[in-house]
Design a protein around this motif. Structure first.
Motif, PDB file in Angstrom:
ATOM      1  N   ALA A 156       0.830  -1.212   0.000  1.00  0.00           N
ATOM      2  CA  ALA A 156       0.000   0.000   0.000  1.00  0.00           C
ATOM      3  C   ALA A 156       0.865   1.263   0.000  1.00  0.00           C
ATOM      4  N   HIS A 157       2.176   1.100  -0.043  1.00  0.00           N
ATOM      5  CA  HIS A 157       3.139   2.201  -0.052  1.00  0.00           C
ATOM      6  C   HIS A 157       3.082   3.053   1.215  1.00  0.00           C
ATOM      7  N   VAL A 158       2.670   2.418   2.309  1.00  0.00           N
ATOM      8  CA  VAL A 158       2.697   3.072   3.610  1.00  0.00           C
ATOM      9  C   VAL A 158       4.089   2.910   4.215  1.00  0.00           C
ATOM     10  N   LEU A 159       4.730   1.794   3.900  1.00  0.00           N
ATOM     11  CA  LEU A 159       6.086   1.502   4.363  1.00  0.00           C
ATOM     12  C   LEU A 159       7.009   1.346   3.160  1.00  0.00           C
ATOM     13  N   PRO A 160       8.267   1.716   3.328  1.00  0.00           N
ATOM     14  CA  PRO A 160       9.227   1.456   2.260  1.00  0.00           C
ATOM     15  C   PRO A 160       9.605  -0.024   2.236  1.00  0.00           C
ATOM     16  N   ASP A 161      10.169  -0.479   1.142  1.00  0.00           N
ATOM     17  CA  ASP A 161      10.685  -1.847   1.094  1.00  0.00           C
ATOM     18  C   ASP A 161      11.903  -1.932   2.006  1.00  0.00           C
ATOM     19  N   GLY A 162      12.178  -3.140   2.481  1.00  0.00           N
ATOM     20  CA  GLY A 162      13.332  -3.351   3.345  1.00  0.00           C
ATOM     21  C   GLY A 162      12.949  -3.325   4.806  1.00  0.00           C
ATOM     22  N   PRO A 163      13.942  -3.289   5.702  1.00  0.00           N
ATOM     23  CA  PRO A 163      13.676  -3.299   7.145  1.00  0.00           C
ATOM     24  C   PRO A 163      12.834  -2.084   7.551  1.00  0.00           C
ATOM     25  N   VAL A 164      11.889  -2.316   8.443  1.00  0.00           N
ATOM     26  CA  VAL A 164      10.989  -1.238   8.841  1.00  0.00           C
ATOM     27  C   VAL A 164      10.774  -1.233  10.347  1.00  0.00           C
ATOM     28  N   ASP A 165      10.345  -0.098  10.839  1.00  0.00           N
ATOM     29  CA  ASP A 165       9.978   0.065  12.235  1.00  0.00           C
ATOM     30  C   ASP A 165       8.458   0.226  12.274  1.00  0.00           C
ATOM     31  N   LEU A 166       7.765  -0.875  12.570  1.00  0.00           N
ATOM     32  CA  LEU A 166       6.304  -0.830  12.561  1.00  0.00           C
ATOM     33  C   LEU A 166       5.747   0.101  13.631  1.00  0.00           C
ATOM     34  N   VAL A 167       6.405   0.200  14.766  1.00  0.00           N
ATOM     35  CA  VAL A 167       5.932   1.093  15.824  1.00  0.00           C
ATOM     36  C   VAL A 167       5.900   2.537  15.318  1.00  0.00           C
ATOM     37  N   ALA A 168       6.903   2.926  14.576  1.00  0.00           N
ATOM     38  CA  ALA A 168       6.939   4.290  14.037  1.00  0.00           C
ATOM     39  C   ALA A 168       5.750   4.557  13.125  1.00  0.00           C
ATOM     40  N   HIS A 169       5.199   3.516  12.551  1.00  0.00           N
ATOM     41  CA  HIS A 169       4.046   3.652  11.659  1.00  0.00           C
ATOM     42  C   HIS A 169       2.730   3.288  12.347  1.00  0.00           C
ATOM     43  N   GLY A 170       2.775   3.108  13.667  1.00  0.00           N
ATOM     44  CA  GLY A 170       1.552   2.913  14.434  1.00  0.00           C
ATOM     45  C   GLY A 170       1.029   1.501  14.524  1.00  0.00           C
ATOM     46  N   PHE A 171       1.906   0.499  14.291  1.00  0.00           N
ATOM     47  CA  PHE A 171       1.482  -0.903  14.396  1.00  0.00           C
ATOM     48  C   PHE A 171       2.275  -1.546  15.527  1.00  0.00           C
ATOM     49  N   PHE A 172       1.530  -2.141  16.464  1.00  0.00           N
ATOM     50  CA  PHE A 172       2.118  -2.600  17.714  1.00  0.00           C
ATOM     51  C   PHE A 172       1.995  -4.112  17.855  1.00  0.00           C
ATOM     52  N   LEU A 173       3.065  -4.713  18.322  1.00  0.00           N
ATOM     53  CA  LEU A 173       3.234  -6.159  18.388  1.00  0.00           C
ATOM     54  C   LEU A 173       2.838  -6.736  19.741  1.00  0.00           C
ATOM     55  N   CYS A 174       1.939  -7.726  19.714  1.00  0.00           N
ATOM     56  CA  CYS A 174       1.666  -8.547  20.895  1.00  0.00           C
ATOM     57  C   CYS A 174       2.672  -9.685  20.856  1.00  0.00           C
ATOM     58  N   ASP A 175       3.354  -9.911  21.972  1.00  0.00           N
ATOM     59  CA  ASP A 175       4.458 -10.864  22.010  1.00  0.00           C
ATOM     60  C   ASP A 175       4.066 -12.215  21.420  1.00  0.00           C
ATOM     61  N   ARG A 176       3.051 -12.837  21.905  1.00  0.00           N
ATOM     62  CA  ARG A 176       2.527 -14.072  21.311  1.00  0.00           C
ATOM     63  C   ARG A 176       1.214 -13.730  20.613  1.00  0.00           C
ATOM     64  N   ASP A 177       0.273 -13.270  21.404  1.00  0.00           N
ATOM     65  CA  ASP A 177      -0.997 -12.762  20.898  1.00  0.00           C
ATOM     66  C   ASP A 177      -1.653 -11.982  22.030  1.00  0.00           C
ATOM     67  N   LEU A 178      -2.791 -11.387  21.745  1.00  0.00           N
ATOM     68  CA  LEU A 178      -3.448 -10.558  22.741  1.00  0.00           C
ATOM     69  C   LEU A 178      -3.828 -11.351  23.984  1.00  0.00           C
ATOM     70  N   GLU A 179      -4.358 -12.554  23.813  1.00  0.00           N
ATOM     71  CA  GLU A 179      -4.769 -13.355  24.967  1.00  0.00           C
ATOM     72  C   GLU A 179      -3.594 -13.629  25.895  1.00  0.00           C
ATOM     73  N   ASP A 180      -2.448 -13.942  25.323  1.00  0.00           N
ATOM     74  CA  ASP A 180      -1.254 -14.179  26.131  1.00  0.00           C
ATOM     75  C   ASP A 180      -0.881 -12.919  26.904  1.00  0.00           C
ATOM     76  N   GLU A 181      -0.933 -11.772  26.235  1.00  0.00           N
ATOM     77  CA  GLU A 181      -0.620 -10.499  26.894  1.00  0.00           C
ATOM     78  C   GLU A 181      -1.575 -10.256  28.066  1.00  0.00           C
ATOM     79  N   LEU A 182      -2.870 -10.489  27.846  1.00  0.00           N
ATOM     80  CA  LEU A 182      -3.860 -10.244  28.899  1.00  0.00           C
ATOM     81  C   LEU A 182      -3.702 -11.205  30.066  1.00  0.00           C
ATOM     82  N   ILE A 183      -3.460 -12.476  29.768  1.00  0.00           N
ATOM     83  CA  ILE A 183      -3.296 -13.463  30.840  1.00  0.00           C
ATOM     84  C   ILE A 183      -2.085 -13.119  31.705  1.00  0.00           C
ATOM     85  N   ARG A 184      -0.980 -12.752  31.073  1.00  0.00           N
ATOM     86  CA  ARG A 184       0.212 -12.368  31.839  1.00  0.00           C
ATOM     87  C   ARG A 184      -0.039 -11.093  32.647  1.00  0.00           C
ATOM     88  N   ALA A 185      -0.798 -10.165  32.067  1.00  0.00           N
ATOM     89  CA  ALA A 185      -1.023  -8.871  32.730  1.00  0.00           C
ATOM     90  C   ALA A 185      -1.867  -9.002  33.988  1.00  0.00           C
TER      91      ALA A 185
END
Length: 194
Positions: free
Chosen positions: A83-112
């Motif tokens: 979609a040309h929101v990110l350049p090709d090659g290595p990217v920083d998804l956080v800088a573009h507003g996309f955030f990573l759940c370590d395993r998945d959301l349920e895992d994050e919530l259970i640990r929290a």
């Protein structure tokens, strides 16, 4: 969430459980009013390219943010690059507003919130006895409690979303998983800028 004609932020999440948890946190911050934020449950990460195109075409000027699971990063990166929101090659998804759940959301919530709180939520839902039966199944007997809870959450129709919502209500600022905190903060910043 209420949807006005021109949201300032579109948030793409993999499924209904992600949307349920995030809706609780956005509402707590007052970010659900006046259609400023649109939550999109994509029905699976493989739909990210389609939903990203839709968000960009139907809501020009809106910030498009997201939440994704660790194993699904390639789908998110690929869709954003096509979609040309990110350049090709290595990217920083956080800088573009996309955030990573370590395993998945349920895992994050259970640990929290901790396993005792998850069991408490299951009891409120009337699912604790079913969970106890599940724990005694040969393939799950003796496994770590967090793993049993994680699997059980996804084993019944609608259970994962209902549980995610109940767990999100129990989060405090200090216990909210980092990807959720970061995403809510980014949404708040985008809304404030609009």
């Amino acid at each position: 969430m209420p949807l006005g004609p021109h949201p300032h932020v579109v948030v793409l999440v993999e499924g209904r459980s992600d949307a349920a948890a995030l809706a609780v946190l956005l509402t707590a911050r007052g970010l659900d009013a006046n259609g400023r934020v649109k939550l999109v449950s994509m029905g699976g990460v493989t739909n990210v390219a389609r939903e990203l195109r839709r968000a960009l075409s139907e809501h020009p000027g809106a910030a498009v943010l997201g939440l994704y699971d660790a194993a699904e990063e390639r789908f998110v990166v690929g869709a954003l690059q096509r979609a040309h929101v990110l350049p090709d090659g290595p990217v920083d998804l956080v800088a573009h507003g996309f955030f990573l759940c370590d395993r998945d959301l349920e895992d994050e919530l259970i640990r929290a919130v901790g396993t005792a709180t998850v069991e408490e939520a299951l009891a409120e839902m009337g699912h604790l006895e079913r969970f106890r039966t599940f724990q005694h199944q040969p393939e799950w007997r003796g496994r770590p409690l967090a793993d049993q809870l994680h699997r059980f959450a996804g084993s019944g129709s609608g259970r994962k979303a209902a549980l995610a919502e109940r767990l999100a209500v129990r989060l405090e600022p200090g216990t909210t998983p980092p990807p959720l905190t970061s995403l809510v903060e980014r949404v708040a910043a985008q809304v404030a800028r609009s």
